[in-house]
Write a protein that holds these residues in place. Sequence first.
Motif, PDB file in Angstrom:
ATOM      1  N   GLU A  57       0.834  -1.197   0.000  1.00  0.00           N
ATOM      2  CA  GLU A  57       0.000   0.000   0.000  1.00  0.00           C
ATOM      3  C   GLU A  57       0.871   1.251   0.000  1.00  0.00           C
ATOM      4  O   GLU A  57       1.997   1.244   0.486  1.00  0.00           O
ATOM      5  N   ASN A  58       0.304   2.316  -0.563  1.00  0.00           N
ATOM      6  CA  ASN A  58       1.032   3.569  -0.600  1.00  0.00           C
ATOM      7  C   ASN A  58       0.837   4.304   0.729  1.00  0.00           C
ATOM      8  O   ASN A  58       0.077   3.842   1.594  1.00  0.00           O
ATOM      9  N   PRO A  59       1.525   5.427   0.942  1.00  0.00           N
ATOM     10  CA  PRO A  59       1.410   6.138   2.222  1.00  0.00           C
ATOM     11  C   PRO A  59      -0.018   6.590   2.556  1.00  0.00           C
ATOM     12  O   PRO A  59      -0.342   6.806   3.710  1.00  0.00           O
ATOM     13  N   GLU A  60      -0.874   6.698   1.555  1.00  0.00           N
ATOM     14  CA  GLU A  60      -2.267   7.082   1.782  1.00  0.00           C
ATOM     15  C   GLU A  60      -3.141   5.887   2.152  1.00  0.00           C
ATOM     16  O   GLU A  60      -4.357   5.988   2.224  1.00  0.00           O
ATOM     17  N   LYS A  61      -2.525   4.724   2.344  1.00  0.00           N
ATOM     18  CA  LYS A  61      -3.196   3.476   2.739  1.00  0.00           C
ATOM     19  C   LYS A  61      -4.029   2.861   1.612  1.00  0.00           C
ATOM     20  O   LYS A  61      -4.894   2.037   1.855  1.00  0.00           O
ATOM     21  N   GLU A  62      -3.761   3.234   0.374  1.00  0.00           N
ATOM     22  CA  GLU A  62      -4.423   2.625  -0.778  1.00  0.00           C
ATOM     23  C   GLU A  62      -3.643   1.374  -1.168  1.00  0.00           C
ATOM     24  O   GLU A  62      -2.415   1.422  -1.319  1.00  0.00           O
ATOM     25  N   ILE A  63      -4.330   0.265  -1.330  1.00  0.00           N
ATOM     26  CA  ILE A  63      -3.662  -0.957  -1.776  1.00  0.00           C
ATOM     27  C   ILE A  63      -3.327  -0.805  -3.250  1.00  0.00           C
ATOM     28  O   ILE A  63      -4.204  -0.567  -4.074  1.00  0.00           O
ATOM     29  N   ILE A  64      -2.044  -0.926  -3.571  1.00  0.00           N
ATOM     30  CA  ILE A  64      -1.610  -0.770  -4.958  1.00  0.00           C
ATOM     31  C   ILE A  64      -1.261  -2.103  -5.598  1.00  0.00           C
ATOM     32  O   ILE A  64      -1.111  -2.192  -6.811  1.00  0.00           O
ATOM     33  N   GLY A  65      -1.158  -3.149  -4.784  1.00  0.00           N
ATOM     34  CA  GLY A  65      -0.876  -4.473  -5.313  1.00  0.00           C
ATOM     35  C   GLY A  65      -1.004  -5.514  -4.224  1.00  0.00           C
ATOM     36  O   GLY A  65      -1.110  -5.185  -3.039  1.00  0.00           O
ATOM     37  N   GLU A  74       6.788 -26.070  -0.257  1.00  0.00           N
ATOM     38  CA  GLU A  74       8.141 -25.615   0.056  1.00  0.00           C
ATOM     39  C   GLU A  74       9.000 -25.732  -1.189  1.00  0.00           C
ATOM     40  O   GLU A  74       9.194 -26.848  -1.678  1.00  0.00           O
ATOM     41  N   PRO A  75       9.474 -24.670  -1.779  1.00  0.00           N
ATOM     42  CA  PRO A  75       9.254 -23.301  -1.323  1.00  0.00           C
ATOM     43  C   PRO A  75       7.795 -22.879  -1.551  1.00  0.00           C
ATOM     44  O   PRO A  75       7.065 -23.518  -2.307  1.00  0.00           O
ATOM     45  N   ASN A  76       7.409 -21.782  -0.893  1.00  0.00           N
ATOM     46  CA  ASN A  76       6.051 -21.275  -1.064  1.00  0.00           C
ATOM     47  C   ASN A  76       5.771 -21.024  -2.533  1.00  0.00           C
ATOM     48  O   ASN A  76       6.663 -20.637  -3.295  1.00  0.00           O
ATOM     49  N   TYR A  77       4.527 -21.270  -2.929  1.00  0.00           N
ATOM     50  CA  TYR A  77       4.107 -21.115  -4.320  1.00  0.00           C
ATOM     51  C   TYR A  77       3.285 -19.842  -4.452  1.00  0.00           C
ATOM     52  O   TYR A  77       2.315 -19.641  -3.725  1.00  0.00           O
ATOM     53  N   MET A  78       3.696 -18.954  -5.372  1.00  0.00           N
ATOM     54  CA  MET A  78       2.948 -17.728  -5.593  1.00  0.00           C
ATOM     55  C   MET A  78       1.785 -18.028  -6.534  1.00  0.00           C
ATOM     56  O   MET A  78       1.993 -18.334  -7.704  1.00  0.00           O
ATOM     57  N   ARG A  79       0.595 -17.947  -6.002  1.00  0.00           N
ATOM     58  CA  ARG A  79      -0.603 -18.246  -6.782  1.00  0.00           C
ATOM     59  C   ARG A  79      -1.058 -17.037  -7.592  1.00  0.00           C
ATOM     60  O   ARG A  79      -1.523 -17.184  -8.719  1.00  0.00           O
ATOM     61  N   GLN A  80      -0.951 -15.865  -7.025  1.00  0.00           N
ATOM     62  CA  GLN A  80      -1.369 -14.643  -7.718  1.00  0.00           C
ATOM     63  C   GLN A  80      -0.427 -13.502  -7.371  1.00  0.00           C
ATOM     64  O   GLN A  80       0.095 -13.437  -6.256  1.00  0.00           O
ATOM     65  N   LEU A  81      -0.261 -12.605  -8.328  1.00  0.00           N
ATOM     66  CA  LEU A  81       0.461 -11.355  -8.105  1.00  0.00           C
ATOM     67  C   LEU A  81      -0.211 -10.323  -8.988  1.00  0.00           C
ATOM     68  O   LEU A  81      -0.424 -10.577 -10.179  1.00  0.00           O
ATOM     69  N   PHE A  82      -0.561  -9.191  -8.412  1.00  0.00           N
ATOM     70  CA  PHE A  82      -1.246  -8.150  -9.182  1.00  0.00           C
ATOM     71  C   PHE A  82      -0.830  -6.786  -8.674  1.00  0.00           C
ATOM     72  O   PHE A  82      -0.740  -6.562  -7.465  1.00  0.00           O
ATOM     73  N   VAL A  83      -0.596  -5.867  -9.613  1.00  0.00           N
ATOM     74  CA  VAL A  83      -0.316  -4.465  -9.319  1.00  0.00           C
ATOM     75  C   VAL A  83      -1.276  -3.638 -10.166  1.00  0.00           C
ATOM     76  O   VAL A  83      -1.443  -3.904 -11.363  1.00  0.00           O
ATOM     77  N   LYS A  84      -1.911  -2.650  -9.544  1.00  0.00           N
ATOM     78  CA  LYS A  84      -2.833  -1.781 -10.276  1.00  0.00           C
ATOM     79  C   LYS A  84      -2.121  -1.171 -11.477  1.00  0.00           C
ATOM     80  O   LYS A  84      -0.936  -0.821 -11.394  1.00  0.00           O
ATOM     81  N   SER A  85      -2.862  -1.014 -12.563  1.00  0.00           N
ATOM     82  CA  SER A  85      -2.255  -0.569 -13.822  1.00  0.00           C
ATOM     83  C   SER A  85      -1.503   0.755 -13.686  1.00  0.00           C
ATOM     84  O   SER A  85      -0.427   0.914 -14.258  1.00  0.00           O
ATOM     85  N   GLN A  86      -2.038   1.705 -12.934  1.00  0.00           N
ATOM     86  CA  GLN A  86      -1.381   3.011 -12.816  1.00  0.00           C
ATOM     87  C   GLN A  86      -0.087   2.969 -12.008  1.00  0.00           C
ATOM     88  O   GLN A  86       0.685   3.917 -12.010  1.00  0.00           O
ATOM     89  N   TYR A  87       0.180   1.843 -11.329  1.00  0.00           N
ATOM     90  CA  TYR A  87       1.399   1.698 -10.532  1.00  0.00           C
ATOM     91  C   TYR A  87       2.412   0.752 -11.171  1.00  0.00           C
ATOM     92  O   TYR A  87       3.445   0.474 -10.584  1.00  0.00           O
ATOM     93  N   ARG A  88       2.100   0.274 -12.348  1.00  0.00           N
ATOM     94  CA  ARG A  88       3.022  -0.650 -13.024  1.00  0.00           C
ATOM     95  C   ARG A  88       4.225   0.100 -13.584  1.00  0.00           C
ATOM     96  O   ARG A  88       4.180   1.301 -13.810  1.00  0.00           O
ATOM     97  N   ASN A  89       5.291  -0.635 -13.811  1.00  0.00           N
ATOM     98  CA  ASN A  89       6.550  -0.093 -14.353  1.00  0.00           C
ATOM     99  C   ASN A  89       7.238   0.873 -13.394  1.00  0.00           C
ATOM    100  O   ASN A  89       7.960   1.764 -13.810  1.00  0.00           O
ATOM    101  N   HIS A  90       6.988   0.666 -12.095  1.00  0.00           N
ATOM    102  CA  HIS A  90       7.655   1.451 -11.057  1.00  0.00           C
ATOM    103  C   HIS A  90       8.393   0.541 -10.078  1.00  0.00           C
ATOM    104  O   HIS A  90       8.853   0.994  -9.030  1.00  0.00           O
ATOM    105  N   LYS A  94       8.275  -6.203  -8.688  1.00  0.00           N
ATOM    106  CA  LYS A  94       9.558  -6.765  -8.232  1.00  0.00           C
ATOM    107  C   LYS A  94       9.651  -6.716  -6.712  1.00  0.00           C
ATOM    108  O   LYS A  94      10.157  -7.640  -6.086  1.00  0.00           O
ATOM    109  N   LEU A  95       9.155  -5.626  -6.138  1.00  0.00           N
ATOM    110  CA  LEU A  95       9.177  -5.498  -4.686  1.00  0.00           C
ATOM    111  C   LEU A  95       8.333  -6.590  -4.039  1.00  0.00           C
ATOM    112  O   LEU A  95       8.757  -7.222  -3.059  1.00  0.00           O
ATOM    113  N   LEU A  96       7.149  -6.873  -4.589  1.00  0.00           N
ATOM    114  CA  LEU A  96       6.320  -7.957  -4.070  1.00  0.00           C
ATOM    115  C   LEU A  96       7.039  -9.285  -4.184  1.00  0.00           C
ATOM    116  O   LEU A  96       6.997 -10.095  -3.261  1.00  0.00           O
ATOM    117  N   LEU A  97       7.703  -9.515  -5.301  1.00  0.00           N
ATOM    118  CA  LEU A  97       8.434 -10.778  -5.480  1.00  0.00           C
ATOM    119  C   LEU A  97       9.569 -10.912  -4.471  1.00  0.00           C
ATOM    120  O   LEU A  97       9.776 -11.990  -3.908  1.00  0.00           O
TER     121      LEU A  97
END
Length: 99
Positions: A57-65, A74-90, A94-97
């Motif tokens: 989430e961003n500092p305004e507490k909005e979930i961005i991904g 084991e290892p943990n399996y990532m089932r889903q990963l999503f980032v809002k379109s306006q926050y992509r390419n920033h 990668k940070l979530l990963l």
Amino acid sequence: MDPIFRLATINDLAELSVLNKQLREAERTDNEMSDEEITKRMESFITGQVYKVYVLENPEKEIIGYCVLDITREPNYMRQLFVKSQYRNHGYGKLLLKK
């Protein structure tokens, strides 16, 4: 200011359900689900014992991904990963990963 990475709570359910619907639309999934089914599924991810849901989430507490991990593998399996379109390419995906 850096985004906040944290474990999702049931209070995030409505927002995560909307994001999951966007993910499904972006993937053009052929597994049709109603909004109610998506919400129930996301609730089971948040409250169950198999998955952990993390949000970014961003500092305004909005979930961005978010990401959903299957913690029974084991290892943990990532089932889903999503980032809002306006926050992509920033670097947020990668940070979530990395987290």
